[in-house]
Structure formats: C-alpha cells, structure tokens
Design a protein around this motif. Structure first.
Motif, PDB file in Angstrom:
ATOM      1  N   GLN A  89      -7.703   6.000  -1.251  1.00 15.89           N
ATOM      2  CA  GLN A  89      -7.625   5.316   0.038  1.00 15.89           C
ATOM      3  C   GLN A  89      -7.871   3.827  -0.111  1.00 15.89           C
ATOM      4  O   GLN A  89      -7.747   3.070   0.820  1.00 15.89           O
ATOM      5  CB  GLN A  89      -8.645   5.892   1.021  1.00 15.89           C
ATOM      6  CG  GLN A  89      -8.485   7.379   1.251  1.00 15.89           C
ATOM      7  CD  GLN A  89      -7.053   7.748   1.584  1.00 15.89           C
ATOM      8  OE1 GLN A  89      -6.415   7.119   2.395  1.00 15.89           O
ATOM      9  NE2 GLN A  89      -6.540   8.781   0.903  1.00 15.89           N
ATOM     10  N   LYS A 138       2.599   2.444   2.122  1.00 13.95           N
ATOM     11  CA  LYS A 138       2.731   3.109   3.423  1.00 13.95           C
ATOM     12  C   LYS A 138       3.591   2.252   4.346  1.00 13.95           C
ATOM     13  O   LYS A 138       3.512   2.365   5.555  1.00 13.95           O
ATOM     14  CB  LYS A 138       1.366   3.290   4.079  1.00 13.95           C
ATOM     15  CG  LYS A 138       0.452   4.248   3.362  1.00 13.95           C
ATOM     16  CD  LYS A 138      -0.918   4.238   4.025  1.00 13.95           C
ATOM     17  CE  LYS A 138      -1.942   4.951   3.168  1.00 13.95           C
ATOM     18  NZ  LYS A 138      -3.318   4.688   3.616  1.00 13.95           N
ATOM     19  N   ASP A 180       0.824  -1.196   0.000  1.00 13.38           N
ATOM     20  CA  ASP A 180       0.000   0.000   0.000  1.00 13.38           C
ATOM     21  C   ASP A 180       0.865   1.256   0.000  1.00 13.38           C
ATOM     22  O   ASP A 180       0.364   2.354   0.131  1.00 13.38           O
ATOM     23  CB  ASP A 180      -0.983  -0.001   1.171  1.00 13.38           C
ATOM     24  CG  ASP A 180      -0.299   0.041   2.523  1.00 13.38           C
ATOM     25  OD1 ASP A 180       0.945   0.134   2.578  1.00 13.38           O
ATOM     26  OD2 ASP A 180      -1.010  -0.025   3.541  1.00 13.38           O
TER      27      ASP A 180
END
Lengths: 333, 333
Positions: free
Chosen positions: B154, A187, A185
């Motif tokens: 997201q 992150k 992701d």
C-alpha cells in the motif's frame, strides 16, 4: 590519460563520413546509448514548441560571456496551474532582475526575489492563481510507452517488463509518457519526478504551494522525496552547466550570505520571443529509438563494460534533446 | 523568499540552548533526518583514521582561497589493490602537480596526469600493482546492517524489510555495511556503488583496470552502470564543492580543450601528515541512529511534506560525516 568511458561517438560519426565501411569499433558505437541517439531517424524526434521554452539569461560571466539557460515547460496534464502562473510572470517580465539566491551542493540551485522575505518584496503581477495541492499529481496516467526493461531473476539477460514500468525505490513504478519521466501508483495516478536538471516551484509550508515566482533545479542525486510534495514544472534542456557550476552558498541550506555572491538573472523570455534561439528537438519517448536507448542505458555491453547493470533508474535515462542542424547534445554517456 | 525545504536544524539547536522546553517546531526538527544526525549519541559515531584520508589541495582559487578536498579511502574487502597503489602514489607525492582534466556535467570530475597520453607521461613510482578485475567485487558480503525500510504494497506506512535490503533499480538489493553503501546479488557477492561524491579509478579498455593514478568523482545522478566495471576506492567527505562547481569542459566527454582551463592539484597527503586537519567522524551504519536516519530519508513526515515517498535509493542516504567539535555537516536534507 585514461578515459574511464570511451564512447567517442561524434568522432566516430565524423570518421564514417570518410570511410563508409564500418570498423568493429564504429559498429560497436552504434549499440551504445549515444549511438542510438546519433542514428535515430528524424521521425523519432519531436520539435519542441518555442512557446513552451523559457529562455533565462543570467548576467554575463566574469569574462563577459553570455550564460543562457533554456527551460522546457511541462505539458498537460501536469502542474498546469503553476505553468500558467509562470507564463504570466514571463509575459510581465517579472523575472528580470531577480537572482540566484541559493546553491546547495548535491541538491538544488534556487532563484527568486532576493527581497522576497523583506518588507519590500517585488510586487507580483495580477492574476496569479493559487494552485491546489491536487495538481501535484494527475489522476489519469498518460498511456504507457513502449516496453522498457527490467532484470530477470538471474539479472542477465534482460527481458521486456510488463506493464512497462521501470523498477524504482520510491514508487511502485516509473515510466515515460509524452516525453517526460513519470512515477505512478499503477492505480491511474501519476506524477512528474525530480531528476537532475528538472525544475520545481519553491514554496513555504503547505497548504502554500508556491506561485512559480521562486524556482529551483536539481544539481545532484535525484531528490525524489520531493515528488508529490512540490510542483515539477519543467526541465533544463540547455545551459544547465551555468547553474550547476555556480559557487555553493555557505549559509543555511546553501543560501548565499551576501548579496554580492548572487548571480543576477538579466531576463527571462519565451523561446518564441528570442530571435537567435536554435530549434530544439526531443526524442519521442514512444519511439523505437527511445526504447533502444533506454534498454542500452540499463544494459551496456560495449567493450568498456564487463558487467551490464541489468537495470536503470528513471533519472538515469535522460530524455535526449538536440539542437536541429547543430551538434547532438550528448545525453550523459 | 520561499524555502522549499525548511529544516533549519542548526538554528533550532542554537535556540534550544536558551529555551530548554521544546516548541512544536523544535520537537518536529528532531524527527527529520538532520535532527537524528544532530541528536545521535557519541557512541553512534566512528572516528575516521586520518591515515585513511587523502587530503587533496587544489591550487588556490582566483581570490587566493584554499580549496581542500578530503577523500576517505574505502576499507577491506573492497578495491584494496587500487587503494594500495593510491597509498604508494600519495607516499611518493606523485599526485602533486597533476590537474583536473575533465568536468562533464551530471557525470564526473576527473583528475590525472595531463601529459598521460603524450610521449612524455609523468613516470609512475615503482611497485604499483596490476589489479585484477576480480577486485571489483567482494566474494563475501559484509554482514547486513540493522533493518532498513521498504514500501509495503500500500506504500504507507513503511515496514522493516528483511533481509535488510533497500529496493534498487540496478541490483537485487542495496544495503550499508562498515559505513559504506553496497549492492549485492544476495548470493554472497557485494560491491561498492557509484554515488554522488564517490571516487573511482579511471582506466582504459579492459582488461586494464587502471592504476589509481587517474581518479574521478561523481557530480550528478549516480552512474550505477559503472558499478562492477570500475573500482570505487573512496568518497569525498569535505570540500566536494570545490570540484562540483568547477567549470564544465567543452571538449569531448567534458575534457578541457586548453591547458589553461585545468585546475592544478597542488598536493596530496595522508590525513595523518596534515597538522591542521580537523578530526572527522562518520555515523556508524549499524547504529540505531543510522537506521532512524535512513527510515526518515525514505519517509518524511515533518510539516513541509504532504506525502512521504515510502522508499529511498541507496545513494539518497548519504552516510553522515561530521567534524568533531565543529559544525555538523548536513548530509543533504
């Protein structure tokens, strides 16, 4: 007959031994994915530790021929709770005598205890861990590998993509690290992906995550919706054809309807316990050879191809594996 | 045993006949992809014209069981030169007696004239067209279907994506039109894609594009690098398992090394010539049911799943096909 793809690398390599000067066709072969694999220097390969191999011998086929499947277990930081369980199951010979119970076309081959849902399941060994769902992912993404490639807006030619992610329909990006295809992701969280021949842990409804006593492998289009929902614990590096060519089950979800249809698993041992196992090497995914190989998987420009795709998905870049001193396993032309 | 996916739709539907009030599990089943397929109204299905079906009967298996493969030919504007050739080959019974000559794991099953490369190939019928490479694509993209879905930044929840393209690693976008998965460069050019079970035309080096006398189908991860390089002419809608479970060839590129390993093709006829063929229907890809089905393929939120993928690739949204009045063919859970 027409070959719809003529790579022919092994033949060309053989021819080269007699004719040092490269023909145009031979030179071209070196810019195919299989050419890069065949010509990768020894330093771009890693020996796979036989202790990380799970050697699964199915019962012999109808002609008495051995059917050996070799599975490489995934390294840390991924899925290690299940891998530890699987090591205990191998060590206790628990898998010996279980069976392939399900073959669903374009999905999975699954093996486990055929009596698992009856009132006399095969007792599991002591000490299996109940693995938490948090182990479906690794909070710290392994370092990115060398540049991979993505289409530019004109789709030709390709350019290196920063931060080294392949475009993907399921996740913000995919990449390779430590020899394995991963999604991220971006992150700092990453996870292993369900590609053809990859092995996962059967489970029931969550919070159950499965023990590792029931396993499956993918035999069709990568079911990436399973990523982060089931543990990926390994991949098949030899003998995949013995599972993928099994008759499909006719029951619900491809389960076999009768015990007679099942294929028995004779034994499962660590590679280090099998004297006649060849040595296996995987191409290092942080090597120049792998970067070239991935680039060419995305961008075929040898004679057969008119239009390079300009991109490739992570499951269409199978990590090359070879037997040392034996024939190179072609990694899907 | 553990089911790693419990959809169980057919059982639930059967149970509903006796219990009109839905249990929580039954209600949930309706929000799975297979639930959407099972509950799609009749208006969301199209009858497939039997004249567009190619019924290929392999020789019976070792137990004498029939092995029937049903291929749907692709409609205009795609690949029609080859489709016309294939119609001539069927009409002249040319395919009768040829054989499956190649099975390469995670790639293709290929069939054609086993003597094609010898000095006594099977003579082709008169009037086959030499099809130009320009027919690999259609200059006018068919209209986009209903909204499909892509991850938002997201990655959760999903939102409809305009202009209705699925994200893709190979092309600027993919979509469905006229019941078929397509890729597009979004400039008005589109082309059919190589998914599992899709059928293409074997050829030699370009400018040869193949006649249609040698065909193959995909049995692994979608080899999308072949898109725009080989003609996609159809897809297998029944009997895929008879091809995908054939023994893999041990020769170069999966060719069989001996004639004995080949599987003979007994006959190929149009569906309209086969009296005992069931009727087939495909889900309309411009229907609400298909949009819901595609959405749920990207976004599983039934009990088994913890994390919806948030996306899906075009080849992991197989167009549902069913036999009318018979069991629904599950379209890969």
């Amino acid at each position: 007959m027409h070959f719809f793809f003529k790579g022919g690398l092994p033949l060309l390599v053989a021819a080269m031994a007699f004719a040092p000067a490269l023909s145009a066709q031979e030179a071209e072969a070196q810019v195919t994915p299989s050419g890069v694999v065949a010509n990768a220097p020894a330093t771009d390969w890693h020996r796979i530790d036989p202790a990380d191999l799970m050697v699964m011998d199915l019962s012999p086929d109808a002609r008495g021929k051995r059917r050996r499947v070799v599975i490489q277990l995934i390294p840390a930081p991924f899925s290690q709770g299940w891998v530890d369980n699987i090591r205990k199951l191998i060590a206790s010979h628990w898998y010996d005598g279980i069976a392939v119970v399900r073959v669903q076309d374009n999905y999975v081959v699954q093996w486990g205890d055929p009596d698992g849902e009856t009132d006399h399941p095969k007792p599991l060994p002591e000490g299996l861990e109940q693995v938490p769902q948090s182990q479906y992912v690794a909070a710290s993404a392994p370092p990115f590998g060398p540049p991979l490639f993505a289409p530019d807006p004109q789709h030709n030619p390709l350019r290196p993509l920063e931060p080294l992610l392949l475009p993907d329909a399921y996740a913000p990006g995919t990449y390779f690290a430590q020899g394995w295809p991963l999604a991220t992701d971006a992150k700092g969280v990453s996870w292993p992906v369900h590609c053809y021949g990859y092995v996962g842990v059967g489970r029931n409804y969550s919070p159950d995550t499965g023990t590792g006593a029931e396993l499956y492998t993918v035999i069709g289009q990568a079911p990436r919706q399973l990523d982060r929902n089931i543990a990926v614990v390994g991949r098949i590096i030899a003998g995949m054809e013995y599972l993928s060519s099994l008759p499909r089950g006719t029951g619900e979800m491809g389960f076999y309807e009768t015990p007679q249809e099942r294929t028995k698993i004779a034994s499962v041992r660590f590679g280090s316990q099998v004297p006649d196992l060849p040595a296996y090497e995987a191409m290092a995914t942080d090597s120049d050879s792998f970067a070239n190989y991935a680039y060419l998987r995305a961008n075929r420009h040898d004679t057969f191809y008119n239009v390079p795709a300009g991109g490739v998905d992570v499951c269409n870049v199978p990590v090359p594996v070879r037997q040392v001193g034996l024939a190179v396993k072609r990694a899907g032309m």
